[in-house]
Design a protein around this motif. Structure first.
Motif, PDB file in Angstrom:
ATOM      1  N   PRO A  95       0.818  -1.208   0.000  1.00 41.68           N
ATOM      2  CA  PRO A  95       0.000   0.000   0.000  1.00 41.68           C
ATOM      3  C   PRO A  95       0.861   1.271   0.000  1.00 41.68           C
ATOM      4  N   ARG A  96       2.020   1.184   0.629  1.00 43.96           N
ATOM      5  CA  ARG A  96       2.866   2.368   0.724  1.00 43.96           C
ATOM      6  C   ARG A  96       4.222   2.066   0.120  1.00 43.96           C
ATOM      7  N   GLU A  97       4.630   2.880  -0.837  1.00 40.49           N
ATOM      8  CA  GLU A  97       5.930   2.655  -1.465  1.00 40.49           C
ATOM      9  C   GLU A  97       7.042   2.902  -0.454  1.00 40.49           C
ATOM     10  N   HIS A  98       8.167   2.211  -0.645  1.00 42.62           N
ATOM     11  CA  HIS A  98       9.240   2.345   0.327  1.00 42.62           C
ATOM     12  C   HIS A  98      10.597   2.358  -0.356  1.00 42.62           C
ATOM     13  N   VAL A  99      11.581   2.790   0.400  1.00 45.81           N
ATOM     14  CA  VAL A  99      12.946   2.869  -0.088  1.00 45.81           C
ATOM     15  C   VAL A  99      13.627   1.512   0.090  1.00 45.81           C
ATOM     16  N   HIS A 100      14.469   1.114  -0.885  1.00 48.10           N
ATOM     17  CA  HIS A 100      15.230  -0.128  -0.740  1.00 48.10           C
ATOM     18  C   HIS A 100      16.707   0.191  -0.585  1.00 48.10           C
ATOM     19  N   MET A 101      17.312  -0.348   0.453  1.00 44.36           N
ATOM     20  CA  MET A 101      18.730  -0.164   0.679  1.00 44.36           C
ATOM     21  C   MET A 101      19.439  -1.500   0.495  1.00 44.36           C
ATOM     22  N   THR A 102      20.450  -1.524  -0.344  1.00 45.04           N
ATOM     23  CA  THR A 102      21.194  -2.759  -0.568  1.00 45.04           C
ATOM     24  C   THR A 102      22.616  -2.578  -0.072  1.00 45.04           C
ATOM     25  N   CYS A 103      23.065  -3.473   0.789  1.00 45.06           N
ATOM     26  CA  CYS A 103      24.431  -3.380   1.295  1.00 45.06           C
ATOM     27  C   CYS A 103      25.394  -3.923   0.244  1.00 45.06           C
ATOM     28  N   GLU A 111      14.257  -2.414   3.859  1.00 45.46           N
ATOM     29  CA  GLU A 111      13.219  -1.529   3.348  1.00 45.46           C
ATOM     30  C   GLU A 111      12.926  -0.466   4.382  1.00 45.46           C
ATOM     31  N   PHE A 112      12.472   0.664   3.902  1.00 46.91           N
ATOM     32  CA  PHE A 112      12.274   1.795   4.801  1.00 46.91           C
ATOM     33  C   PHE A 112      11.139   2.666   4.290  1.00 46.91           C
ATOM     34  N   GLU A 113      10.138   2.840   5.126  1.00 52.49           N
ATOM     35  CA  GLU A 113       9.043   3.747   4.776  1.00 52.49           C
ATOM     36  C   GLU A 113       9.337   5.096   5.401  1.00 52.49           C
ATOM     37  N   SER A 114       9.016   6.157   4.689  1.00 53.60           N
ATOM     38  CA  SER A 114       9.367   7.474   5.216  1.00 53.60           C
ATOM     39  C   SER A 114       8.394   8.532   4.744  1.00 53.60           C
ATOM     40  N   ARG A 115       8.035   9.391   5.661  1.00 48.69           N
ATOM     41  CA  ARG A 115       7.142  10.472   5.296  1.00 48.69           C
ATOM     42  C   ARG A 115       7.822  11.427   4.317  1.00 48.69           C
ATOM     43  N   LEU A 116       9.141  11.545   4.441  1.00 50.47           N
ATOM     44  CA  LEU A 116       9.874  12.402   3.505  1.00 50.47           C
ATOM     45  C   LEU A 116       9.756  11.854   2.085  1.00 50.47           C
ATOM     46  N   PHE A 117       9.767  10.526   1.977  1.00 50.06           N
ATOM     47  CA  PHE A 117       9.636   9.884   0.666  1.00 50.06           C
ATOM     48  C   PHE A 117       8.260  10.203   0.078  1.00 50.06           C
ATOM     49  N   ASP A 118       7.237  10.023   0.900  1.00 51.27           N
ATOM     50  CA  ASP A 118       5.885  10.353   0.444  1.00 51.27           C
ATOM     51  C   ASP A 118       5.809  11.823   0.023  1.00 51.27           C
ATOM     52  N   ILE A 132       2.789  10.602 -11.371  1.00 48.21           N
ATOM     53  CA  ILE A 132       3.625   9.432 -11.063  1.00 48.21           C
ATOM     54  C   ILE A 132       2.879   8.114 -11.222  1.00 48.21           C
ATOM     55  N   ALA A 133       3.488   7.180 -11.966  1.00 48.85           N
ATOM     56  CA  ALA A 133       2.940   5.827 -12.048  1.00 48.85           C
ATOM     57  C   ALA A 133       3.747   4.902 -11.128  1.00 48.85           C
ATOM     58  N   VAL A 134       5.052   4.976 -11.196  1.00 47.11           N
ATOM     59  CA  VAL A 134       5.935   4.189 -10.330  1.00 47.11           C
ATOM     60  C   VAL A 134       7.037   5.090  -9.804  1.00 47.11           C
ATOM     61  N   ALA A 135       7.349   4.970  -8.551  1.00 48.60           N
ATOM     62  CA  ALA A 135       8.479   5.709  -7.985  1.00 48.60           C
ATOM     63  C   ALA A 135       9.374   4.697  -7.300  1.00 48.60           C
ATOM     64  N   ARG A 136      10.624   4.713  -7.676  1.00 47.60           N
ATOM     65  CA  ARG A 136      11.532   3.722  -7.119  1.00 47.60           C
ATOM     66  C   ARG A 136      12.756   4.420  -6.569  1.00 47.60           C
ATOM     67  N   MET A 137      13.007   4.240  -5.280  1.00 48.00           N
ATOM     68  CA  MET A 137      14.226   4.807  -4.732  1.00 48.00           C
ATOM     69  C   MET A 137      15.085   3.668  -4.217  1.00 48.00           C
TER      70      MET A 137
END
Lengths: 148, 148
Positions: A95-103, A111-118, A132-137
């Motif tokens: 339901p909520r898009e999130h940031v993906h961090m890969t080491c 994964e990280f959900e953030s109000r700043l991202f929204d 926006i259709a897809v947002a990928r960070m």
DNA sequence: TTAAGTGCAAATATTTTGCTGTCAC
DNA sequence: GTGACAGCAAAATATTTGCACTTAA
């Protein structure tokens, strides 16, 4: 995926069925795998798992089903910083898009959900007048355990 | 890339030279192309442009040079929503990271700098204790001209 | 019944590797 | 002079397409 999901089991099957998409043994298997995956899978991994249930499934069917799910906006496609080749990884759309961090050292994905991202997405829609259709960070770097 | 760049001409050549990297005719050509590009180029486009200056350049040399630049953190690699195949696009690293928006209809790529984006990265570093090496935010959707 | 879906084979697209000869420093 | 770099050929990786057979609805 670490983030909890609350959808009823089989929701991908029901969702597609309600859109009049034909349901086959192969699709049922693939959808179940994606739905219950505990981490991000690539096409080859999905194939291997699917073949445990339906030994005859072909890799082409995996790609065709992934493409179907993308078209219907039911999954997201990730690169995860191309840490190992150029393959893609997939996760059901949350339901909520999130940031993906890969080491970059251990390969762990967080994964990280953030109000700043929204907020950033809202800003783009408004200030750039871009729908926006897809947002990928995606972020590559070093996780807390690895940069010790 | 629409964002203005202020680096001296030939800064990629000087930058690499100052690191003791050997400079060849081929590399000089490739670096010049990337540095003066007015939009994001993929490996094949860089090759074609390079061959106009140095007809013998091989596509392998393009890839090796791109990989060199990546290793030294002088360029960023983008997917631009894989609008046309799986190739990558490249841009010289700018002082400030920015968001890339790709229009799914006309293919136009726009860039956007945002304080929210900078803030989001800071938040990730702090709250997730994740040391960022590369942060890439790519958006697919419809630009103002296309969603009319 | 029949249009949509499947498997198989082959093609395509993109990037990488091995090796031998060349050139920048 | 020598180690880094280039070109060529070939391999590797990931995904897509064409086509004849099968199956869900």
């Amino acid at each position: 995926m670490p983030l909890p999901h609350t959808e009823a089991p089989g929701y991908l099957v029901s969702n597609l069925a309600s859109r009049g998409v034909r349901m086959t043994r192969q699709r049922r298997a693939i959808l179940g795998i994606i739905e219950t995956a505990s981490h991000h899978l690539d096409a080859a991994q999905i194939l291997r798992k699917a073949q445990k249930q339906e030994p005859e499934v072909d890799r082409v069917t995996i790609y065709r089903t992934l493409s179907l799910l993308k078209r219907h906006g039911l999954i997201d496609e990730l690169d995860l910083m191309h840490l190992q080749g150029e393959k893609h990884f997939y996760e059901r759309k949350t339901p909520r898009e999130h940031v993906h961090m890969t080491c970059l050292r251990c390969g762990r994905v967080t994964e990280f959900e953030s109000r700043l991202f929204d907020g950033l997405k809202k800003q783009v829609q408004k200030e750039c007048r871009f729908q926006i259709a897809v947002a990928r960070m995606e972020i590559g770097g070093y996780c807390s355990s690895c940069r010790a």
